[in-house]
Design an enzyme around this catalytic site. Structure first.
Site, mmCIF file in Angstrom:
data_model
loop_
_atom_site.group_PDB
_atom_site.id
_atom_site.type_symbol
_atom_site.label_atom_id
_atom_site.label_comp_id
_atom_site.label_asym_id
_atom_site.label_seq_id
_atom_site.Cartn_x
_atom_site.Cartn_y
_atom_site.Cartn_z
ATOM 1 N N GLY A 36 0.853 -1.193 0.000
ATOM 2 C CA GLY A 36 0.000 0.000 0.000
ATOM 3 C C GLY A 36 0.882 1.234 0.000
ATOM 4 N N LEU A 37 0.266 2.375 -0.195
ATOM 5 C CA LEU A 37 1.008 3.630 -0.243
ATOM 6 C C LEU A 37 1.646 3.970 1.100
ATOM 7 C CD1 LEU A 37 -1.587 5.793 -2.222
ATOM 8 C CD2 LEU A 37 0.589 4.884 -3.092
ATOM 9 N N SER A 38 2.628 4.849 1.062
ATOM 10 C CA SER A 38 3.214 5.377 2.294
ATOM 11 C C SER A 38 2.116 6.100 3.078
ATOM 12 C CB SER A 38 4.336 6.372 1.942
ATOM 13 O OG SER A 38 4.889 6.908 3.118
ATOM 14 N N GLY A 39 1.997 5.788 4.351
ATOM 15 C CA GLY A 39 0.962 6.403 5.179
ATOM 16 C C GLY A 39 -0.354 5.653 5.173
ATOM 17 N N SER A 40 -0.419 4.523 4.465
ATOM 18 C CA SER A 40 -1.681 3.777 4.389
ATOM 19 C C SER A 40 -1.999 3.039 5.688
ATOM 20 C CB SER A 40 -1.640 2.771 3.226
ATOM 21 O OG SER A 40 -0.620 1.814 3.431
ATOM 22 N N GLY A 41 -0.960 2.719 6.472
ATOM 23 C CA GLY A 41 -1.174 2.000 7.724
ATOM 24 C C GLY A 41 -0.546 0.620 7.754
ATOM 25 N N SER A 43 2.575 -0.572 8.322
ATOM 26 C CA SER A 43 3.411 -0.889 9.488
ATOM 27 C C SER A 43 2.602 -0.877 10.774
ATOM 28 C CB SER A 43 4.575 0.104 9.585
ATOM 29 O OG SER A 43 5.446 -0.076 8.494
ATOM 30 N N SER A 110 6.195 -1.866 -1.981
ATOM 31 C CA SER A 110 6.259 -2.775 -3.141
ATOM 32 C C SER A 110 5.260 -2.342 -4.220
ATOM 33 C CB SER A 110 6.064 -4.234 -2.738
ATOM 34 O OG SER A 110 5.038 -4.435 -1.817
#
Length: 193
Positions: A36-41, A43, A110
């Site tokens: 998913g995009l950076s900031g999607s959640g 991690s 990814s």
């Protein structure tokens, strides 16, 4: 399995099988691949899931994109070529963890379908669960926990570098509708069934 670049390197066979390692651990090795995009959640959810699995007595380890880039992949940038190498390396590491019988959580943007397909092939179809953290760009930019969208970063996914949404993820999470813990529980229920 021979190394394509060096015919003098040969895969060393072990005397302990995958099945024996899994029996000792009381679990099967799996790779749960968050994309998913950076900031999607990704991690945040992976951290919640790691805790849930640990509380159930499962051997689990989280491979996070930023953490890996601080070490083994610190020599890579963000060109398409470097991103592919980043995912190739983590796919190899995840496959080794899976073979050890560990539930391995991989949290990497990814961005390209082909790289995720190669990761699935390397790990093995029955051992790979793709989790698409489906959060729109606007929400990711609002969250921006690391302040990355505000910076002028070349080849930043979602801004000037594309993201190819998964077509057949085993799990798709809506982080606008569900909390990180609720999302983690969805994955937990899926892999524990």
């Amino acid at each position: 399995m021979n190394n394509k670049k060096n015919e003098n390197v040969v895969w060393q066979q072990n005397k302990v099988s995958y099945e024996e390692r899994c029996q000792i651990l009381g679990q099967r090795g799996k790779v749960i691949w968050f994309t998913g995009l950076s900031g999607s959640g990704k991690s945040t959810i992976a951290i919640e899931l790691e805790k849930m699995l640990n509380e159930e007595g499962k051997a689990v380890y989280l491979l996070d994109g930023d953490n890996i880039r601080c070490g083994i992949n610190s020599d890579l940038g963000f060109s398409d070529e470097d991103r592919n190498e980043n995912i190739r390396r983590i796919s190899e590491i995840a496959a080794l963890f899976q073979d050890a019988g560990i539930i391995t959580l991989v949290s990497f943007i990814s961005p390209f379908r082909q790289m995720r397909r190669k990761a699935r092939e390397r790990v093995g179809e029955g051992n790979f669960v793709e989790v698409y953290v489906n959060t729109d760009l606007e929400t990711c930019m609002e969250r921006d926990p690391k302040g990355l969208y505000k910076k002028d970063i070349k080849n930043f996914t979602g801004k000037d570098s594309g993201y190819e949404e998964p077509e057949n993820s085993e799990i798709v999470l809506d982080t606008k509708k569900y909390s990180p813990r609720e999302c983690a529980k969805q994955i937990f229920d899926y892999i524990m069934m």
